[in-house]
Design a protein around this motif. Structure first.
Motif, PDB file in Angstrom:
ATOM      1  N   TYR A 162       0.825  -1.207   0.000  1.00 27.80           N
ATOM      2  CA  TYR A 162       0.000   0.000   0.000  1.00 27.80           C
ATOM      3  C   TYR A 162       0.867   1.268   0.000  1.00 27.80           C
ATOM      4  O   TYR A 162       0.449   2.308   0.486  1.00 27.80           O
ATOM      5  CB  TYR A 162      -0.911   0.024   1.236  1.00 27.80           C
ATOM      6  CG  TYR A 162      -1.879  -1.128   1.315  1.00 27.80           C
ATOM      7  CD1 TYR A 162      -3.130  -1.041   0.732  1.00 27.80           C
ATOM      8  CD2 TYR A 162      -1.523  -2.310   1.957  1.00 27.80           C
ATOM      9  CE1 TYR A 162      -4.023  -2.102   0.798  1.00 27.80           C
ATOM     10  CE2 TYR A 162      -2.396  -3.376   2.028  1.00 27.80           C
ATOM     11  CZ  TYR A 162      -3.652  -3.267   1.444  1.00 27.80           C
ATOM     12  OH  TYR A 162      -4.531  -4.322   1.509  1.00 27.80           O
ATOM     13  N   GLN A 201      -0.623   4.450  -1.704  1.00 22.08           N
ATOM     14  CA  GLN A 201      -1.846   4.868  -1.025  1.00 22.08           C
ATOM     15  C   GLN A 201      -1.520   5.551   0.306  1.00 22.08           C
ATOM     16  O   GLN A 201      -2.098   6.597   0.645  1.00 22.08           O
ATOM     17  CB  GLN A 201      -2.755   3.656  -0.782  1.00 22.08           C
ATOM     18  CG  GLN A 201      -3.411   3.088  -2.034  1.00 22.08           C
ATOM     19  CD  GLN A 201      -2.443   2.325  -2.906  1.00 22.08           C
ATOM     20  OE1 GLN A 201      -1.469   1.759  -2.419  1.00 22.08           O
ATOM     21  NE2 GLN A 201      -2.696   2.304  -4.206  1.00 22.08           N
ATOM     22  N   THR A 251      -2.004   9.557   1.067  1.00 23.22           N
ATOM     23  CA  THR A 251      -2.866   9.915   2.200  1.00 23.22           C
ATOM     24  C   THR A 251      -2.115  10.786   3.190  1.00 23.22           C
ATOM     25  O   THR A 251      -2.637  11.794   3.685  1.00 23.22           O
ATOM     26  CB  THR A 251      -3.384   8.646   2.900  1.00 23.22           C
ATOM     27  OG1 THR A 251      -4.092   7.835   1.950  1.00 23.22           O
ATOM     28  CG2 THR A 251      -4.330   9.004   4.040  1.00 23.22           C
ATOM     29  N   TRP A 303      -6.748   5.797  -3.922  1.00 29.00           N
ATOM     30  CA  TRP A 303      -7.516   4.682  -3.349  1.00 29.00           C
ATOM     31  C   TRP A 303      -8.499   4.112  -4.358  1.00 29.00           C
ATOM     32  O   TRP A 303      -8.774   2.903  -4.360  1.00 29.00           O
ATOM     33  CB  TRP A 303      -8.234   5.137  -2.082  1.00 29.00           C
ATOM     34  CG  TRP A 303      -7.304   5.274  -0.919  1.00 29.00           C
ATOM     35  CD1 TRP A 303      -6.824   6.424  -0.366  1.00 29.00           C
ATOM     36  CD2 TRP A 303      -6.700   4.201  -0.179  1.00 29.00           C
ATOM     37  NE1 TRP A 303      -5.969   6.149   0.678  1.00 29.00           N
ATOM     38  CE2 TRP A 303      -5.876   4.788   0.818  1.00 29.00           C
ATOM     39  CE3 TRP A 303      -6.774   2.816  -0.237  1.00 29.00           C
ATOM     40  CZ2 TRP A 303      -5.139   4.037   1.729  1.00 29.00           C
ATOM     41  CZ3 TRP A 303      -6.039   2.056   0.660  1.00 29.00           C
ATOM     42  CH2 TRP A 303      -5.228   2.660   1.634  1.00 29.00           C
ATOM     43  N   LYS A 334      -6.512   1.750  -6.282  1.00 28.48           N
ATOM     44  CA  LYS A 334      -6.270   0.514  -5.536  1.00 28.48           C
ATOM     45  C   LYS A 334      -7.472  -0.427  -5.629  1.00 28.48           C
ATOM     46  O   LYS A 334      -7.315  -1.644  -5.766  1.00 28.48           O
ATOM     47  CB  LYS A 334      -5.970   0.850  -4.072  1.00 28.48           C
ATOM     48  CG  LYS A 334      -5.511  -0.338  -3.233  1.00 28.48           C
ATOM     49  CD  LYS A 334      -4.150  -0.837  -3.705  1.00 28.48           C
ATOM     50  CE  LYS A 334      -3.614  -1.940  -2.815  1.00 28.48           C
ATOM     51  NZ  LYS A 334      -2.328  -2.465  -3.328  1.00 28.48           N
TER      52      LYS A 334
END
Length: 452
Positions: A75, A78, A82, A400, A403
């Motif tokens: 991740y 991401q 974030t 996201w 993802k």
């Protein structure tokens, strides 16, 4: 006839330099800013695409996530996007307080001095291979890019009025593109003999040049404000720290600019994530990934400067901002249509180059020209909200989204991207429509602001 065109353009450029000596310093400023940034950008991108999780995240965080069965390396982007978004939210009121409470001669240098100091800290982190350096550096570069470039264009709107902007913004953009071309070239040339850590010191040197340009341009900003009887940037702007958020939400044009920014970032984020997957597979080392990303940057900036020299100024003066905003949106719609049918790695790279080049050479100059026709509070406060919080809000949303969609394959990602590109096109159309109510001449800007 063909040979005459370059000569005429050179002659116009010389005439613009003679008519506006401030253009020299503006060119050097933007060249230094983007050269310094693009020295660092391939390092950031290599960190984002790194398969070595310990270079990106601190060991304690990896251990904490591992104990709960979570592999942070799955991740990486991401989490980084974030984190960048929340960093922007935290720094936005700090920037708003600087702008509201301190005069221009204070807050402009402070922004760059903070960035230079941070580069010194990261030099130590990379030199010692400190764990977790990648994540902090990724967030720092994203913050640096948005705030430093936003401050630059806000300052240019103080130095040049709307009529002057139509004359010189194309040239200033080309100067920045030359810097953006030089940065990746320096990275490719220096990354192996100097190492990644020392590249940060090279960038810090360019930031010091930006400080010199700010000092040299300040008298021109003061002169323009006095000649047009505008609020002086030599006094604190005052007002609420949160005024930028209020303006971006309430003003129809600023709201349209926010929509354009949000979805424009979305198409770039989807492309960036697909490209990162390619890099992880074919360029596993930090040096190889850095070299690949610097090549992409070189291609983007080469195309950008060609468009800036041949089209931007002519389109802006003859037709206004409409074609500069709508043409990139149409190009992106076509690009995502092709990718949804055939998501080949080479085509992803080509669409990435065209998308970023059209943003830098057409879309961005058009948006920045609009701010010369707005009040100072919109130029500094609302613009900062759009260029930072809205920008990174788009980043964190669509990283996201990517993802969630990536498991279905690249074709599905790019098919969804068509909807995002349609949102960008809608935002561009709204901006073209709403900007018609802005005053055209500098003498009308103050009266327009007072009546709003």
């Amino acid at each position: 006839m063909t040979a005459e065109v370059p000569k005429q353009r050179i002659a116009r450029f010389r005439a613009a330099l003679v008519a506006s000596p401030a253009l020299w310093w503006a060119l050097l400023y933007f060249f230094s800013l983007l050269c310094g940034y693009y020295v660092l950008r391939p390092v950031r991108d290599a960190m984002g695409a790194s398969s070595d999780a310990t270079a990106v995240f601190p060991r304690w965080l990896l251990d904490l996530a591992g104990a709960r069965g979570i592999a942070l390396g799955d991740y990486t982007l991401q989490i980084l996007f974030t984190g960048t978004f929340f960093a922007m939210l935290l720094l936005q009121p700090v920037y708003g307080a600087l702008v509201a409470r301190f005069p221009r001669r204070v807050f402009l240098p402070v922004v760059y001095l903070v960035f230079i100091a941070c580069l010194g800290g990261f030099w130590w982190a990379f030199d010692t291979d400190a764990s977790g350096r990648g994540a902090l550096f990724f967030v720092y570069i994203a913050v640096f890019n948005l705030f430093a470039v936003t401050v630059f264009w806000s300052f240019m709107a103080d130095v040049f009025d709307n009529d002057q902007a139509k004359q010189v913004y194309g040239y200033i953009g080309a100067g920045g593109t030359l810097g953006a071309l030089s940065g990746p070239a320096l990275t490719r040339m220096l990354v192996e003999p100097l190492g990644v850590a020392n590249l940060l010191l090279v960038s810090a040197g360019f930031m010091a040049l930006c400080l010199l340009c700010i000092v040299k341009l300040r008298p021109w900003a003061v002169r323009r404000e006095r000649s047009h009887h505008e609020q002086s940037g030599e006094r604190p702007m005052g007002g609420s720290v949160w005024a930028g958020l209020r303006l971006a939400w309430q003003d129809p044009l600023l709201r349209a600019l926010s929509i354009l920014m949000f979805f424009g970032v979305g198409v770039g984020t989807l492309l960036y994530n697909e490209q990162a997957a390619i890099v992880r597979e074919f360029y596993p080392t930090a040096e190889a990934a850095t070299r690949y990303y610097s090549t992409i940057d070189w291609a983007v900036n080469t195309l950008t400067i060609v468009v800036q020299v041949l089209l931007t100024r002519w389109l802006l003066r003859r037709y206004g901002v409409a074609p500069l905003l709508l043409l990139p949106a149409v190009a992106i719609l076509v690009g995502f249509s092709l990718l949804s049918a055939s998501p080949l790695p080479l085509l992803v790279a080509v669409v990435q180059v065209v998308t970023r080049a059209s943003e830098f050479s057409l879309n961005k100059p058009a948006r920045e020209t609009l701010y010369t026709r707005m009040a100072r509070e919109s130029r500094y406060k609302a613009k900062a909200v759009i260029d930072t919080a809205v920008y990174r809000g788009g980043d964190v949303t669509f990283v996201w989204v990517h993802k969630l969609l990536a498991g279905f394959g690249s074709s599905v990602v790019f098919l969804a991207g068509l909807g995002v590109a349609a949102g960008m096109t809608f935002g561009a159309w709204r901006v073209v429509r709403e900007q018609r109510r802005l005053p055209e001449h500098a003498s009308e800007v103050r009266r327009h602001a007072e009546s709003s």
